[in-house]
Scaffold this active site. Structure first.
Site, PDB file in Angstrom:
ATOM      1  N   PRO A   8      38.207  46.426  36.570  1.00  0.00           N
ATOM      2  CA  PRO A   8      39.662  46.442  36.398  1.00  0.00           C
ATOM      3  C   PRO A   8      40.316  45.359  37.252  1.00  0.00           C
ATOM      4  CG  PRO A   8      39.038  48.079  38.014  1.00  0.00           C
ATOM      5  CD  PRO A   8      37.756  47.466  37.513  1.00  0.00           C
ATOM      6  N   GLY A  12      38.156  42.409  42.537  1.00  0.00           N
ATOM      7  CA  GLY A  12      37.501  41.296  43.239  1.00  0.00           C
ATOM      8  C   GLY A  12      36.679  40.416  42.320  1.00  0.00           C
ATOM      9  N   LYS A  13      36.995  40.407  41.000  1.00  0.00           N
ATOM     10  CA  LYS A  13      36.235  39.610  40.036  1.00  0.00           C
ATOM     11  C   LYS A  13      36.386  38.115  40.331  1.00  0.00           C
ATOM     12  CE  LYS A  13      38.453  41.193  36.478  1.00  0.00           C
ATOM     13  NZ  LYS A  13      39.440  41.993  37.241  1.00  0.00           N
ATOM     14  N   ASP A  83      36.881  32.304  34.054  1.00  0.00           N
ATOM     15  CA  ASP A  83      37.599  33.486  34.534  1.00  0.00           C
ATOM     16  C   ASP A  83      38.482  34.010  33.406  1.00  0.00           C
ATOM     17  OD1 ASP A  83      38.283  35.447  36.341  1.00  0.00           O
ATOM     18  OD2 ASP A  83      39.640  34.194  37.540  1.00  0.00           O
ATOM     19  N   GLU A  84      38.827  35.297  33.482  1.00  0.00           N
ATOM     20  CA  GLU A  84      39.736  35.921  32.493  1.00  0.00           C
ATOM     21  C   GLU A  84      39.210  35.797  31.067  1.00  0.00           C
ATOM     22  OE1 GLU A  84      42.172  37.567  33.771  1.00  0.00           O
ATOM     23  OE2 GLU A  84      43.163  36.444  35.367  1.00  0.00           O
ATOM     24  N   HIS A 180      43.654  59.308  37.574  1.00  0.00           N
ATOM     25  CA  HIS A 180      45.062  58.966  37.789  1.00  0.00           C
ATOM     26  C   HIS A 180      45.592  57.889  36.846  1.00  0.00           C
ATOM     27  CE1 HIS A 180      44.204  60.917  41.804  1.00  0.00           C
ATOM     28  NE2 HIS A 180      45.177  61.618  41.280  1.00  0.00           N
TER      29      HIS A 180
HETATM   30  P1  ADP Z   1      40.464  40.510  40.292  1.00  0.00           P
HETATM   31  O1  ADP Z   1      40.199  39.098  39.846  1.00  0.00           O
HETATM   32  O2  ADP Z   1      39.361  41.474  39.931  1.00  0.00           O
HETATM   33  O3  ADP Z   1      41.805  41.008  39.868  1.00  0.00           O
HETATM   34  P2  ADP Z   1      40.784  39.364  42.922  1.00  0.00           P
HETATM   35  O4  ADP Z   1      39.505  38.751  43.352  1.00  0.00           O
HETATM   36  O5  ADP Z   1      41.859  38.463  42.417  1.00  0.00           O
HETATM   37  O6  ADP Z   1      40.481  40.532  41.892  1.00  0.00           O
HETATM   38  O7  ADP Z   1      41.448  40.141  44.133  1.00  0.00           O
HETATM   39  C1  ADP Z   1      40.750  41.067  44.924  1.00  0.00           C
HETATM   40  C2  ADP Z   1      41.649  41.390  46.116  1.00  0.00           C
HETATM   41  O8  ADP Z   1      42.768  42.164  45.723  1.00  0.00           O
HETATM   42  C3  ADP Z   1      40.990  42.246  47.174  1.00  0.00           C
HETATM   43  O9  ADP Z   1      40.163  41.475  48.031  1.00  0.00           O
HETATM   44  C4  ADP Z   1      42.198  42.826  47.911  1.00  0.00           C
HETATM   45  O10 ADP Z   1      42.627  41.917  48.920  1.00  0.00           O
HETATM   46  C5  ADP Z   1      43.300  42.834  46.859  1.00  0.00           C
HETATM   47  N1  ADP Z   1      43.717  44.170  46.388  1.00  0.00           N
HETATM   48  C6  ADP Z   1      44.993  44.514  46.092  1.00  0.00           C
HETATM   49  N2  ADP Z   1      45.051  45.779  45.631  1.00  0.00           N
HETATM   50  C7  ADP Z   1      43.793  46.273  45.632  1.00  0.00           C
HETATM   51  C8  ADP Z   1      43.206  47.523  45.235  1.00  0.00           C
HETATM   52  N3  ADP Z   1      43.919  48.524  44.746  1.00  0.00           N
HETATM   53  N4  ADP Z   1      41.855  47.645  45.351  1.00  0.00           N
HETATM   54  C9  ADP Z   1      41.121  46.646  45.864  1.00  0.00           C
HETATM   55  N5  ADP Z   1      41.618  45.446  46.253  1.00  0.00           N
HETATM   56  C10 ADP Z   1      42.937  45.243  46.124  1.00  0.00           C
HETATM   57  P1  TMP Z   2      42.834  39.898  36.998  1.00  0.00           P
HETATM   58  O1  TMP Z   2      41.770  40.725  36.348  1.00  0.00           O
HETATM   59  O2  TMP Z   2      42.315  38.616  37.560  1.00  0.00           O
HETATM   60  O3  TMP Z   2      43.623  40.667  37.999  1.00  0.00           O
HETATM   61  O4  TMP Z   2      43.857  39.422  35.867  1.00  0.00           O
HETATM   62  C1  TMP Z   2      44.088  40.185  34.729  1.00  0.00           C
HETATM   63  C2  TMP Z   2      45.204  39.574  33.887  1.00  0.00           C
HETATM   64  O5  TMP Z   2      45.256  40.274  32.644  1.00  0.00           O
HETATM   65  C3  TMP Z   2      46.595  39.671  34.496  1.00  0.00           C
HETATM   66  O6  TMP Z   2      47.332  38.493  34.205  1.00  0.00           O
HETATM   67  C4  TMP Z   2      47.244  40.811  33.744  1.00  0.00           C
HETATM   68  C5  TMP Z   2      46.581  40.739  32.383  1.00  0.00           C
HETATM   69  N1  TMP Z   2      46.465  42.008  31.653  1.00  0.00           N
HETATM   70  C6  TMP Z   2      46.868  42.041  30.314  1.00  0.00           C
HETATM   71  O7  TMP Z   2      47.330  41.047  29.770  1.00  0.00           O
HETATM   72  N2  TMP Z   2      46.752  43.219  29.626  1.00  0.00           N
HETATM   73  C7  TMP Z   2      46.223  44.347  30.175  1.00  0.00           C
HETATM   74  O8  TMP Z   2      46.131  45.364  29.482  1.00  0.00           O
HETATM   75  C8  TMP Z   2      45.792  44.292  31.561  1.00  0.00           C
HETATM   76  C9  TMP Z   2      45.206  45.509  32.203  1.00  0.00           C
HETATM   77  C10 TMP Z   2      45.941  43.099  32.249  1.00  0.00           C
HETATM   78 MG    MG Z   3      41.076  37.649  38.645  1.00  0.00          MG
END
Ligand code: ADP
Ligand code: TMP
Ligand code: MG
Length: 203
Positions: A8, A12-13, A83-84, A180
């Site tokens: 999700p 940290g992806k 990514d993404e 949740h």
């Molecule tokens: P993703 O690409 O999966 O969205 P990112 O690598 O961009 O993740 O970001 C990961 C970072 O987000 C974590 O290292 C932490 O600092 C921050 N973070 C913010 N909210 C949360 C959460 N609910 N759970 C874990 N990390 C979180």
């Molecule tokens: P992230 O995985 O690096 O946090 O980024 C996810 C991106 O995808 C962020 O721009 C929000 C978007 N998103 C959608 O467009 N639709 C969705 O249903 C969700 C959960 C995220």
């Molecule tokens: Mg990301």
């Protein structure tokens, strides 16, 4: 070799993708990072994590032309990262599978949309992957591992009939565990059975 990083938002992806690419660069390999041009949260020339980490990236359109560009440009590098991946068409999976015959390919993407429905392209990439790294975030409600992404509008759970794609960060989304994660108005449908009056809000 194809590595898929899934989970999700906030799991940290992107951080993990950057970490793996950086190690390859330290080892002297050439690397290209691609991201969909739709993801304009930060600047167009880098992939950026929620914690501020960033690495230079090429933004390509999230359509068949972008997939072609990744296949053609990516073939010039030892390491290809995307990514993404959820924003690209499913054909990205075959393109990355082909590239992975001769190089390391690292692909990161969302497992589920805010409704809890799988993102097809991420799942397809994961199916071809030699290794799947499944990451969890932290549930903002209970602190347990989060596997879902909650979309919030004005602080309230977003209804099921909203747009699938909505670029955003912590102002619109938070990580939640299964218990949740709430989707008001989610219809009974083809997917997994939905509980009425149970864990998911219906209607
Ligand atoms: P993703 O690409 O999966 O969205 P990112 O690598 O961009 O993740 O970001 C990961 C970072 O987000 C974590 O290292 C932490 O600092 C921050 N973070 C913010 N909210 C949360 C959460 N609910 N759970 C874990 N990390 C979180
Ligand atoms: P992230 O995985 O690096 O946090 O980024 C996810 C991106 O995808 C962020 O721009 C929000 C978007 N998103 C959608 O467009 N639709 C969705 O249903 C969700 C959960 C995220
Ligand atoms: Mg990301």
């Amino acid at each position: 070799m194809l590595v898929a990083i899934v989970g999700p938002m906030f799991a940290g992806k992107t951080t993990e993708l950057i970490r793996r690419v950086e190690r390859q660069i330290i080892a002297g390999r050439s690397a290209a990072i691609f991201k969909p041009s739709i993801d304009s949260r930060y600047d167009a020339l880098s992939v950026a994590a929620h914690n501020g980490l960033r690495l230079r990236a090429v933004a390509v359109p999230p359509d068949e032309s972008g997939v072609r560009e990744i296949a053609e440009e990516g073939a010039k590098y030892d390491v290809v990262a995307v990514d993404e991946v959820q924003f690209f068409p499913p054909s990205l999976a075959e393109a990355l599978d082909g590239l992975a015959d001769d190089r390391l390919v690292i692909a990161a993407g969302l497992n589920l949309d805010y409704r809890g429905e799988p993102f097809e392209t991420t799942m397809r990439v994961a199916a071809y992957a030699d290794k799947v790294v499944s990451l969890t975030a932290v549930c903002k409600i209970c602190g347990r591992p989060a596997t879902r992404t909650q979309r919030l509008i004005g602080g309230r759970p977003a209804p099921a009939d909203g747009p699938r794609i909505l670029v955003g960060g912590g102002e619109t989304y938070e990580a939640r565990c299964r218990r949740h994660h709430v989707v008001p108005g989610l219809r009974e449908g083809a997917g997994a059975p939905r509980r009425i009056g149970g864990r998911r809000a219906v209607g």
